[in-house]
Motif scaffolding. Sequence first.
Motif, PDB file in Angstrom:
ATOM      1  N   ARG A 162      21.195 -17.433  71.297  1.00  0.00           N
ATOM      2  CA  ARG A 162      20.288 -18.297  72.059  1.00  0.00           C
ATOM      3  C   ARG A 162      19.299 -19.014  71.137  1.00  0.00           C
ATOM      4  O   ARG A 162      19.051 -20.203  71.264  1.00  0.00           O
ATOM      5  N   LEU A 163      18.750 -18.266  70.183  1.00  0.00           N
ATOM      6  CA  LEU A 163      17.706 -18.866  69.349  1.00  0.00           C
ATOM      7  C   LEU A 163      18.286 -19.754  68.249  1.00  0.00           C
ATOM      8  O   LEU A 163      17.635 -20.704  67.804  1.00  0.00           O
ATOM      9  N   LEU A 164      19.537 -19.502  67.860  1.00  0.00           N
ATOM     10  CA  LEU A 164      20.218 -20.474  66.981  1.00  0.00           C
ATOM     11  C   LEU A 164      20.511 -21.756  67.761  1.00  0.00           C
ATOM     12  O   LEU A 164      20.416 -22.860  67.221  1.00  0.00           O
ATOM     13  N   ALA A 165      20.841 -21.588  69.053  1.00  0.00           N
ATOM     14  CA  ALA A 165      21.083 -22.769  69.904  1.00  0.00           C
ATOM     15  C   ALA A 165      19.814 -23.610  69.991  1.00  0.00           C
ATOM     16  O   ALA A 165      19.877 -24.849  70.032  1.00  0.00           O
ATOM     17  N   CYS A 477      13.358 -17.797  75.083  1.00  0.00           N
ATOM     18  CA  CYS A 477      13.746 -19.047  74.425  1.00  0.00           C
ATOM     19  C   CYS A 477      12.780 -19.464  73.320  1.00  0.00           C
ATOM     20  O   CYS A 477      12.791 -20.597  72.862  1.00  0.00           O
ATOM     21  N   VAL A 478      11.925 -18.526  72.911  1.00  0.00           N
ATOM     22  CA  VAL A 478      10.983 -18.802  71.824  1.00  0.00           C
ATOM     23  C   VAL A 478      11.081 -17.628  70.853  1.00  0.00           C
ATOM     24  O   VAL A 478      11.286 -16.486  71.260  1.00  0.00           O
ATOM     25  N   LEU A 479      10.996 -17.925  69.564  1.00  0.00           N
ATOM     26  CA  LEU A 479      11.193 -16.860  68.573  1.00  0.00           C
ATOM     27  C   LEU A 479      10.149 -15.752  68.699  1.00  0.00           C
ATOM     28  O   LEU A 479      10.487 -14.575  68.680  1.00  0.00           O
ATOM     29  N   PHE A 480       8.873 -16.133  68.799  1.00  0.00           N
ATOM     30  CA  PHE A 480       7.814 -15.122  68.860  1.00  0.00           C
ATOM     31  C   PHE A 480       6.884 -15.384  70.036  1.00  0.00           C
ATOM     32  O   PHE A 480       5.820 -15.989  69.878  1.00  0.00           O
TER      33      PHE A 480
END
Length: 486
Positions: A162-165, A477-480
């Motif tokens: 998801r986070l690579l997307a 949908c956010v890294l941190f």
Amino acid sequence: MGNDQRDFRIEKLRTLKSEGVTAYPEKFSLNYELNEATQLEDGTSGVRVAGRIMSIRNFSKLSFITISNIQGSLQLLLKKDEIGDVPYDQFHNLLDIGDFIGAEGRIYSTKTNEKTLRIESYVFLGKALRTLPEKWHGLSNIELRYRQRYLDLLMTKETQTRLLARSKMVRAIRRFFEDREFIEVETPILQHTSSGAIAKPFRTYHNALDTELNLRIAPETYLKRLIVGGFTKVFEFAKCFRNEGISPQHLQEFTMVEGYAAYWNYEDTMELMRDMVLFVLEKTFSSTTITIQGKTINFSDEWEIASFRGLIIRDTGIDIDLYPDVKDLYQETLRKNIDLDYLDIESLGRGNFIDLLYKKMCRPHIVKPTFLIKHPIELSPLARANDQNPAVTDRFQLVVNGAEIINAYSELVDPLEQRRRLEEQAQLKNNGDLEAMEMDEDYLMAMEYGMPPISGWGFGVERLLMVLTDSETVKDCVLFPLTKKL
């Protein structure tokens, strides 16, 4: 148990150092990424790769090791008679899952057809003092997954994907606008007023200037100042901050993509946004068809266009045009036994009341991509009034699966009308509507120097990703994502 393991690993680290091994070396030259190495022909030699050890399977005189990073993983074969007794024993006695190694060797395929690097030499590249969690996959403590996102990325394929997307999506959005001659710009985060959207700001203090400032809630009024300054097509990836309640669809810190085109109207922007969504889907997921909540949606099909009034009539039987006074409209919802579940409902202006009604009664039922148009003018203090019906604006929102993912309009460029509307907003603010807009004299002055016709749009990167990846919450949908301080 955790501390015992940590002490045990620190002891191994000391032993490595005492045996002359550099504990944290400066660098390692590799010639293939892990995902590239898995594509190499059998027999390719001189292959140098590096990664974190994620698993070790020991046999009597050989071991299979998996190393990985965010892009992929590779199996390594360590054989005692090929590498020598000392390096073999050192690996088994002193290295652990979680440590980093670099390896050089030759590619071959195992009996199960897995591409594997046959190690000819390896280098220790860093010790993990803590054990990677074994039960992470069944972890029900979501807060811990957000708090220790680095572990979530290591352990959860879905989070990685998801986070690579997200990164792919950002690249696609940027490319889409650049290909259409939009110029990327940056505007201030620290602002004297919080204009450009209807939201409550975070406040901060500037010591040197001895003044209260807001973190921006939107870049809108500065991007429009650039149109005054001669730009015709601009866009920005803007970090925005809104001091609002926490919900699965809202972040207090998020990334907004906002842009403006001079001489366009909102219908031009509708076309642009549809093209952009299709481009982003193609570049990020290699398909314009995705599954949301078990329903397959083909975004290349025609998108429906619906009005506020039409949807509210359909879902509640109330015609909002018959109730120009918000008190009468509120009474009608009570007569229909509609509970809007809002504490200070009587402080809302008509626009915000209609918006609440739509959000409770209509929006959850919209699944396929739908352009929502004809917003009440009170909801859009910076949008252009419709020429035929001045009570609504030339505006649209793109709604997919109950989430608003794009907001756009033909902009209001008449400075006298803008002043009148901002004065109305200021009055609502005085009456207790915390989300009403502030007066912005500096922006009004810029407008008075003259604006061409403009159309603009804004959307949240996280919200768009949330919908397109069918995620339960925007925090995924956010890294941190922000978490409470322990």
